[in-house]
Design a protein around this motif. Structure first.
Motif, PDB file in Angstrom:
ATOM      1  N   SER A 173       0.840  -1.184   0.000  1.00  0.00           N
ATOM      2  CA  SER A 173       0.000   0.000   0.000  1.00  0.00           C
ATOM      3  C   SER A 173       0.885   1.247   0.000  1.00  0.00           C
ATOM      4  O   SER A 173       1.881   1.294  -0.717  1.00  0.00           O
ATOM      5  N   SER A 174       0.564   2.251   0.801  1.00  0.00           N
ATOM      6  CA  SER A 174       1.349   3.484   0.811  1.00  0.00           C
ATOM      7  C   SER A 174       1.029   4.324   2.036  1.00  0.00           C
ATOM      8  O   SER A 174      -0.104   4.300   2.534  1.00  0.00           O
ATOM      9  N   VAL A 175       2.021   5.077   2.520  1.00  0.00           N
ATOM     10  CA  VAL A 175       1.761   5.988   3.638  1.00  0.00           C
ATOM     11  C   VAL A 175       0.890   7.170   3.209  1.00  0.00           C
ATOM     12  O   VAL A 175       0.404   7.924   4.053  1.00  0.00           O
ATOM     13  N   GLN A 178      -2.301   7.613   4.963  1.00  0.00           N
ATOM     14  CA  GLN A 178      -2.284   8.116   6.330  1.00  0.00           C
ATOM     15  C   GLN A 178      -2.030   9.613   6.400  1.00  0.00           C
ATOM     16  O   GLN A 178      -2.307  10.247   7.415  1.00  0.00           O
ATOM     17  N   LYS A 191      -5.460   3.177  -2.961  1.00  0.00           N
ATOM     18  CA  LYS A 191      -4.645   2.521  -1.951  1.00  0.00           C
ATOM     19  C   LYS A 191      -5.452   2.195  -0.705  1.00  0.00           C
ATOM     20  O   LYS A 191      -5.244   1.171  -0.056  1.00  0.00           O
ATOM     21  N   ASP A 195      -6.142  -1.436   1.108  1.00  0.00           N
ATOM     22  CA  ASP A 195      -5.895  -1.689   2.520  1.00  0.00           C
ATOM     23  C   ASP A 195      -7.148  -2.154   3.250  1.00  0.00           C
ATOM     24  O   ASP A 195      -7.135  -2.327   4.453  1.00  0.00           O
ATOM     25  N   SER A 234       2.915  -0.406   4.108  1.00  0.00           N
ATOM     26  CA  SER A 234       2.833   0.952   3.583  1.00  0.00           C
ATOM     27  C   SER A 234       4.226   1.560   3.532  1.00  0.00           C
ATOM     28  O   SER A 234       4.758   2.010   4.552  1.00  0.00           O
ATOM     29  N   ASN A 291      -1.197  -3.379   8.968  1.00  0.00           N
ATOM     30  CA  ASN A 291      -0.537  -2.582   7.943  1.00  0.00           C
ATOM     31  C   ASN A 291       0.787  -2.095   8.517  1.00  0.00           C
ATOM     32  O   ASN A 291       0.816  -1.229   9.390  1.00  0.00           O
ATOM     33  N   VAL A 293       3.998  -0.058   8.498  1.00  0.00           N
ATOM     34  CA  VAL A 293       4.557   1.144   7.884  1.00  0.00           C
ATOM     35  C   VAL A 293       6.078   1.037   7.870  1.00  0.00           C
ATOM     36  O   VAL A 293       6.708   0.815   8.904  1.00  0.00           O
ATOM     37  N   ASN A 299       6.163   9.701   7.582  1.00  0.00           N
ATOM     38  CA  ASN A 299       4.761  10.129   7.656  1.00  0.00           C
ATOM     39  C   ASN A 299       4.516  11.147   8.762  1.00  0.00           C
ATOM     40  O   ASN A 299       3.565  11.914   8.701  1.00  0.00           O
TER      41      ASN A 299
END
Length: 309
Positions: A173-175, A178, A191, A195, A234, A291, A293, A299
């Motif tokens: 996925s990706s930060v 968030q 994304k 998630d 992420s 998830n 990170v 982030n």
């Protein structure tokens, strides 16, 4: 009587000693993935390439996928060279927007290796568009096809085989989900959908339609338990390909990332690959719906304009 108590104490002590040694031995061998079969989408370059190479180096049979056969065959050769037993990966070109080619990926994997232990949904695209851009819906549709639909269809195809091996599903996925970013609405929605497969049993279709947010890792961790673990990773900013030093925008973003990252460097594909291997290993056997990170702390320092030059 004392002798009886003594024997009981010795027996209990031996049990704890055995358990402790067993735990230590398991951790020592947790990265020995000999005999495992791993399918990674988008693995002919970037993060996916490093993921298949690391799995191969740890003894697993891997499936290399992508769209360009030349890139696939290069990674196949390099991954085989890293394999302790020189196991040759299966290389398959596939268009992930076509259901029949997704089926082919799984079928050829089973035909070649007879089983599947780990599925890594890594393939993705990177586009930007503001909501008012004329290209927004085309951008969102492109994300939906690759990052969401293809990933979920592949999971659907793979589940019967992963159940047999008590396997693992890991989605990249990706930060961004968030930390909201201007111009990243389509990317963020896609994304978040990826998630989101893990919140409430039986609510995957409803959740994707109504929220398109945080659901592809949570609902599936419930629906596919206890036989299959489902997790996500992420990443923050990752240098997936060599930096174009002649592009001032790319260089500025690279320097901005390093300055904004508490650990003072940009992520490398190997950082993500290590996380994937951890989640696929026995060390993570009690982790699902999570998830992870991997961003060097980025982030916490990202403002809403971070992804824009």
């Amino acid at each position: 009587m004392f002798a009886i108590y003594l024997l009981a104490f010795i027996a209990i002590t031996n049990v704890f000693a055995f358990q402790s040694n067993d735990i230590y031995d398991e951790v020592r061998g947790s990265r020995n993935l000999t005999g495992k079969v791993v399918l990674v989408t988008g693995s002919s370059s970037g993060i996916g390439e490093q993921i298949v190479k690391l799995f191969s180096a740890l003894g697993a049979n891997v499936v290399v996928t992508g769209t360009k056969d030349a890139d696939i065959q290069r990674v196949v050769k390099e991954a085989q060279d890293l394999s302790p037993q020189k196991l040759k990966p299966l290389g398959l070109a596939a268009d992930l927007t076509k259901t029949d080619e997704l089926e082919k990926l799984v079928n050829e994997t089973i035909k070649t290796f007879t089983k599947l232990d780990v599925l890594v949904n890594n393939a993705g695209i990177y586009l930007t568009a503001n909501l008012m851009d004329k290209k927004f819906w085309d951008t969102f549709a492109a994300y939906e096809k690759i990052d969401v639909t293809a990933a979920l269809q592949l999971i659907q195809q793979a589940v019967p085989y992963l159940q047999k091996t008590k396997g693992s599903i890991i989605s990249i996925s990706s930060v961004i989900i968030q930390r909201p970013q201007k111009g990243m609405l389509a990317y963020g929605l896609a994304k978040e959908c990826l998630d989101m497969s893990t919140r409430q049993k039986g609510m995957l279709a409803y959740g994707l339609a109504k929220e398109c947010l945080d659901m592809s890792t949570r609902v599936l961790s419930l629906e596919l338990a206890p036989l299959i673990r489902v997790n996500a990773i992420s990443p923050g900013s990752v240098l997936s390909h060599p930096l174009n030093t002649t592009d001032p925008v790319a260089v500025a973003q690279y320097n901005k990332t390093i300055k904004s990252t508490p650990l003072a460097r940009i992520g490398q594909p190997s950082d993500i690959a290590k996380g994937v291997v951890f989640l696929a290993s026995s060390d993570a056997e009690f982790i699902t719906g999570h998830n992870l990170v991997i961003d060097g702390g980025l982030n916490y320092n990202m403002d809403s304009n971070f992804s824009n030059p």
